[in-house]
Design a protein around this motif. Structure first.
Motif, PDB file in Angstrom:
ATOM      1  N   LEU A   1       0.832  -1.212   0.000  1.00  0.00           N
ATOM      2  CA  LEU A   1       0.000   0.000   0.000  1.00  0.00           C
ATOM      3  C   LEU A   1       0.866   1.262   0.000  1.00  0.00           C
ATOM      4  N   ASP A   2       1.979   1.219   0.747  1.00  0.00           N
ATOM      5  CA  ASP A   2       2.901   2.366   0.758  1.00  0.00           C
ATOM      6  C   ASP A   2       3.512   2.585  -0.630  1.00  0.00           C
ATOM      7  N   LEU A   3       3.894   1.491  -1.291  1.00  0.00           N
ATOM      8  CA  LEU A   3       4.464   1.609  -2.630  1.00  0.00           C
ATOM      9  C   LEU A   3       3.418   2.103  -3.625  1.00  0.00           C
ATOM     10  N   ALA A   4       2.162   1.699  -3.417  1.00  0.00           N
ATOM     11  CA  ALA A   4       1.077   2.176  -4.284  1.00  0.00           C
ATOM     12  C   ALA A   4       0.934   3.696  -4.155  1.00  0.00           C
ATOM     13  N   LYS A   5       1.069   4.198  -2.929  1.00  0.00           N
ATOM     14  CA  LYS A   5       1.018   5.654  -2.724  1.00  0.00           C
ATOM     15  C   LYS A   5       2.182   6.339  -3.421  1.00  0.00           C
ATOM     16  N   ALA A   6       3.363   5.675  -3.364  1.00  0.00           N
ATOM     17  CA  ALA A   6       4.539   6.230  -4.040  1.00  0.00           C
ATOM     18  C   ALA A   6       4.320   6.292  -5.552  1.00  0.00           C
ATOM     19  N   MET A   7       3.439   5.430  -6.057  1.00  0.00           N
ATOM     20  CA  MET A   7       3.095   5.436  -7.481  1.00  0.00           C
ATOM     21  C   MET A   7       1.912   6.366  -7.770  1.00  0.00           C
ATOM     22  N   SER A   8       1.531   7.164  -6.756  1.00  0.00           N
ATOM     23  CA  SER A   8       0.431   8.139  -6.870  1.00  0.00           C
ATOM     24  C   SER A   8      -0.932   7.485  -7.045  1.00  0.00           C
ATOM     25  N   MET A   9      -1.084   6.293  -6.458  1.00  0.00           N
ATOM     26  CA  MET A   9      -2.384   5.620  -6.489  1.00  0.00           C
ATOM     27  C   MET A   9      -3.169   5.978  -5.227  1.00  0.00           C
ATOM     28  N   ASN A  10      -4.381   6.432  -5.414  1.00  0.00           N
ATOM     29  CA  ASN A  10      -5.235   6.789  -4.286  1.00  0.00           C
ATOM     30  C   ASN A  10      -6.124   5.597  -3.932  1.00  0.00           C
ATOM     31  N   VAL A  11      -5.494   4.592  -3.300  1.00  0.00           N
ATOM     32  CA  VAL A  11      -6.229   3.369  -2.955  1.00  0.00           C
ATOM     33  C   VAL A  11      -5.980   2.994  -1.493  1.00  0.00           C
ATOM     34  N   THR A  12      -6.941   2.290  -0.924  1.00  0.00           N
ATOM     35  CA  THR A  12      -6.807   1.738   0.422  1.00  0.00           C
ATOM     36  C   THR A  12      -7.251   0.279   0.363  1.00  0.00           C
ATOM     37  N   ARG A  13      -7.048  -0.416   1.448  1.00  0.00           N
ATOM     38  CA  ARG A  13      -7.480  -1.812   1.499  1.00  0.00           C
ATOM     39  C   ARG A  13      -8.989  -1.910   1.294  1.00  0.00           C
ATOM     40  N   ASP A  14      -9.733  -1.013   1.946  1.00  0.00           N
ATOM     41  CA  ASP A  14     -11.192  -1.029   1.839  1.00  0.00           C
ATOM     42  C   ASP A  14     -11.671  -0.722   0.423  1.00  0.00           C
ATOM     43  N   SER A  15     -11.017   0.230  -0.217  1.00  0.00           N
ATOM     44  CA  SER A  15     -11.447   0.588  -1.576  1.00  0.00           C
ATOM     45  C   SER A  15     -11.202  -0.565  -2.550  1.00  0.00           C
ATOM     46  N   ILE A  16     -10.111  -1.305  -2.317  1.00  0.00           N
ATOM     47  CA  ILE A  16      -9.830  -2.459  -3.183  1.00  0.00           C
ATOM     48  C   ILE A  16     -10.826  -3.583  -2.893  1.00  0.00           C
ATOM     49  N   ILE A  17     -11.184  -3.756  -1.620  1.00  0.00           N
ATOM     50  CA  ILE A  17     -12.185  -4.768  -1.259  1.00  0.00           C
ATOM     51  C   ILE A  17     -13.502  -4.460  -1.956  1.00  0.00           C
TER      52      ILE A  17
END
Length: 412
Positions: A157-173
């Motif tokens: 999730l931290d790396l996803a943020k570094a890639m400018s992705m606005n995602v969380t565990r809940d949003s992916i669920i």
């Protein structure tokens, strides 16, 4: 008595003959002793020797003494004392070479043994270091997939943020609930954030391949597996008998029904059921009635909820209708207008207008659509509501059911 005399003579001769060598031997021993006195250093060397060294040298003494004695006597006859003095150092050297090395060798052996141990330790340390280095090299040589597999969900999730992705565990669920296919959801996210070729694994430590790893880890840890049919029946019965009360209670009921509808959808997806009637038989409930009840509740509740909740509901309800194709044909216009109304009420007029424009183009009978479109703007923008109603008169006259409703908006 001649016989006795002969014996005595014979005995004397024997004695004389036996005695002479003994005397000569003594003389030689005396001479040897003198030589030894002259070679005091040899005696001193013996004092320095350790007993084991003397024992080892004992067999060599006979050979050394015989060879050393004769030259020593000849030297005395032929040479003066200075020559003896010269010989003394020679014996010293000989003795030192013969004796001291025995002691020194032991010391050297001990030192050598200690050196070997120290070397062995150093070698071991070097070997250990080399092993450690080898491990590090092995880690670097691991494939990208192997390195990704070792990452924790939080790190992903931290790396996803570094890639400018606005995602969380809940949003992916939530996305997995709509579509429980990891690869499909991953592809959607890569396209949404335009990640293809944007990052290089060798340089950045991550690339778009991380997205599927992240989604997969969320799927493994989330409760998004289908439930048994019998466990849903009571929940659906409760939903069908629910009466709207207030905003708070309705909101809690919406959450409960959303979860129940998610389980119904997943059963249909896992069993490849695309018809609501077949799903009825599978889980023993009236699926169409439940879908209607859920849509009614959602439309009521989401008017006061956040814009993001509307967006999520839109994706979810379309997933349900896409799976149950017979219901999609029945409710597609209704659900599109519901969602368009909710977007307009949350201030997204552009998206709301676009949805209504699409529905109007796709349908020949437009009176109800225009009425819904105009009436939703009455509480937002009355002028625009009248403008929409006036536009409807191009396609609607008194022959249509909702003509009076449209005229009421114009005169309101």
């Amino acid at each position: 008595m001649p016989i006795k005399t002969t014996k005595k003579v014979t005995n004397k001769k024997v004695v004389k003959e036996e005695t002479k060598p003994a005397v000569e031997a003594k003389k030689e021993e005396v001479k040897t002793a003198e030589v030894k006195k002259a070679t005091k250093p040899a005696v001193e060397v013996k004092k320095e020797e350790v007993k084991p060294a003397e024992t080892k040298k004992a067999p060599a003494k006979k050979a050394t003494t015989k060879k050393a004695v004769k030259p020593a006597v000849e030297v005395k006859k032929e040479e003066v004392k200075p020559a003896e003095t010269k010989k003394a150092p020679a014996k010293k050297a000989t003795t030192k070479k013969a004796v001291k090395p025995a002691v020194e060798v032991k010391k050297e052996e001990v030192k050598s043994a200690e050196t070997k141990k120290a070397t062995a330790k150093k070698t071991t340390k070097k070997t250990t270091t080399k092993k450690t280095t080898t491990k590090k090299v092995t880690t670097k040589k691991m494939t990208k997939e192997e390195q990704y597999a070792k990452l924790s969900l939080d790190t992903c999730l931290d790396l996803a943020k570094a890639m400018s992705m606005n995602v969380t565990r809940d949003s992916i669920i939530q996305q997995l609930i709509l579509n429980p296919d990891v690869k499909s959801v991953s592809k959607d996210l890569v396209n949404k954030y335009q990640l293809t070729g944007k990052f290089n694994f060798e340089e950045d430590g991550y690339d778009e391949g991380l997205v599927e790893v992240l989604v997969s880890k969320v799927y493994e840890t989330a409760d998004i597996k289908p439930e048994k049919a019998e466990d849903l029946q009571a929940d659906v019965d409760h939903a069908l008998n629910y009466k709207f009360t207030d905003v708070v209670a309705d909101g809690e009921e919406y959450k409960a029904q959303f979860d129940t509808m998610r389980k119904v959808l997943m059963i249909a997806q896992h069993k490849d059921i695309y018809d609501s009637k077949k799903l009825d038989e599978e889980i023993g409930i009236d699926v169409e009635k439940f879908v209607e009840e859920f849509m009614d509740l959602a439309y009521s509740v989401l008017k006061t909820w956040k814009y993001e909740d509307v967006d999520y509901y839109e994706h979810f309800i379309y997933a349900v209708l896409s799976q149950l194709e017979d219901l999609h044909d029945t409710y597609r216009n209704r659900i599109m207008m519901d969602v368009a109304d909710l977007y307009i009420l949350h201030g997204d007029y552009g998206l709301g207008d676009a949805d209504y424009g699409y529905i109007l183009r796709e349908n020949q009978i437009k009176d109800y659509i225009y009425y819904r479109y105009a009436s939703i703007y009455e509480g937002v923008d009355k002028d625009k509501a009248k403008q929409i109603a006036n536009q409807a008169l191009q396609f609607v006259d008194d022959r249509f059911t909702y003509y009076p409703n449209i005229i009421a908006v114009l005169e309101g």
